[in-house]
Design a protein around this motif. Structure first.
Motif, PDB file in Angstrom:
ATOM      1  N   ARG A 112      53.663 -10.425  50.216  1.00  0.00           N
ATOM      2  CA  ARG A 112      54.703  -9.407  50.282  1.00  0.00           C
ATOM      3  C   ARG A 112      55.952  -9.788  49.661  1.00  0.00           C
ATOM      4  O   ARG A 112      56.738  -8.943  49.034  1.00  0.00           O
ATOM      5  CB  ARG A 112      54.825  -8.783  51.666  1.00  0.00           C
ATOM      6  CG  ARG A 112      53.499  -7.759  52.180  1.00  0.00           C
ATOM      7  CD  ARG A 112      54.005  -7.184  53.154  1.00  0.00           C
ATOM      8  NE  ARG A 112      53.903  -7.891  54.695  1.00  0.00           N
ATOM      9  CZ  ARG A 112      52.993  -8.549  55.251  1.00  0.00           C
ATOM     10  NH1 ARG A 112      51.548  -8.116  54.949  1.00  0.00           N
ATOM     11  NH2 ARG A 112      52.919  -9.131  56.543  1.00  0.00           N
ATOM     12  N   GLN A 113      56.511 -11.075  50.243  1.00  0.00           N
ATOM     13  CA  GLN A 113      57.547 -11.388  49.691  1.00  0.00           C
ATOM     14  C   GLN A 113      57.633 -11.938  48.101  1.00  0.00           C
ATOM     15  O   GLN A 113      58.543 -11.063  47.456  1.00  0.00           O
ATOM     16  CB  GLN A 113      57.900 -12.950  50.273  1.00  0.00           C
ATOM     17  CG  GLN A 113      58.264 -13.062  51.702  1.00  0.00           C
ATOM     18  CD  GLN A 113      59.452 -12.339  52.181  1.00  0.00           C
ATOM     19  OE1 GLN A 113      60.389 -11.772  51.377  1.00  0.00           O
ATOM     20  NE2 GLN A 113      59.588 -11.970  53.400  1.00  0.00           N
ATOM     21  N   ASP A 118      57.625  -8.365  45.906  1.00  0.00           N
ATOM     22  CA  ASP A 118      59.038  -7.795  45.943  1.00  0.00           C
ATOM     23  C   ASP A 118      60.175  -8.340  44.851  1.00  0.00           C
ATOM     24  O   ASP A 118      61.209  -7.828  44.638  1.00  0.00           O
ATOM     25  CB  ASP A 118      59.846  -7.481  47.230  1.00  0.00           C
ATOM     26  CG  ASP A 118      59.121  -6.442  48.140  1.00  0.00           C
ATOM     27  OD1 ASP A 118      58.386  -6.061  47.711  1.00  0.00           O
ATOM     28  OD2 ASP A 118      59.140  -6.640  49.381  1.00  0.00           O
ATOM     29  N   LEU A 178      47.165  -7.507  44.582  1.00  0.00           N
ATOM     30  CA  LEU A 178      48.135  -6.525  44.505  1.00  0.00           C
ATOM     31  C   LEU A 178      48.837  -6.607  43.211  1.00  0.00           C
ATOM     32  O   LEU A 178      49.393  -5.256  42.645  1.00  0.00           O
ATOM     33  CB  LEU A 178      49.140  -7.029  45.728  1.00  0.00           C
ATOM     34  CG  LEU A 178      48.777  -7.062  47.157  1.00  0.00           C
ATOM     35  CD1 LEU A 178      49.884  -7.695  48.061  1.00  0.00           C
ATOM     36  CD2 LEU A 178      48.678  -5.275  47.313  1.00  0.00           C
TER      37      LEU A 178
END
Length: 199
Positions: free
Chosen positions: A36-37, A40, A68
């Motif tokens: 997730r980090q 972004d 992802l």
């Protein structure tokens, strides 16, 4: 230079021991947070092609991030280790496209099974995710010592390519100082499970 090489070896031993002590649950939780980090990061958000790698053992996990990126439409290149420790590249087409590869004297790696694109394919990347063991406040990265990514960085420089260099680490691996040698190059950012830091 010999002193720095010895200091690197000592720091590598210490960091690898800390990784070996991590539980499977801690590794899995960190991988989700790290994905997730990293996702972004502006350097990855705008990238058409990202050169990455498949984590092994207790390395900060990358598989969730690879999937992802692919879902987002990013072309992902993964390394294939050559006998001389240089890296060839192939496209990542999902977990089913990975095959376990045994290299004499080295750990077993998951590598892409598709067509090889050549060592120069990395120069097409807008961002390169680098494995490492530590990074310091100057962005200097400590690798495992095999030299594969030193060759990648030299190849990028020789081609005049300037992709964003990002290292993926655990929080405790952002350290005060990494011993460096003349061939070492700084990275642009580090992503850890708790956040991102730029240099």
């Amino acid at each position: 230079m010999v002193l720095n090489r010895s200091a690197k070896a000592d720091l590598r031993r210490e960091l690898l021991a800390a990784r070996r002590a991590l539980s499977p649950g801690a590794v899995a939780e960190a991988a989700g947070l790290l994905a997730r980090q990293a996702l972004d990061l502006p350097e990855l958000a705008g990238a058409r092609t990202v050169a990455a790698y498949v984590s092994v053992g207790t390395e900060p996990g990358t598989l969730a991030l690879l999937d992802l990126l692919r879902e987002r439409g990013t072309r992902v290149l993964l390394p294939v280790l050559l006998p001389d420790n240089d890296l060839d590249w192939a496209a990542y087409e999902g977990p089913q496209s990975l095959a376990e590869a045994a290299h004499p004297g080295k750990m077993r790696l998951l590598e892409p099974a598709g067509p090889r694109l050549g060592p120069g394919a990395v120069t097409e990347a807008d961002a390169v995710l680098l494995p490492g063991l530590a990074v310091d406040g100057r962005g200097m990265r400590l690798g495992r010592g095999g030299g594969s990514y030193d060759r990648v960085l030299a190849r990028l420089a020789a081609a005049g390519a300037d992709p964003a260099l990002v290292v993926l680490l655990y929080d405790a691996e952002v350290v005060d100082r990494v011993p460096e040698e003349p061939h070492d190059r700084p990275v642009r950012a580090v992503a850890t499970p708790s956040g991102v830091r730029r240099f």
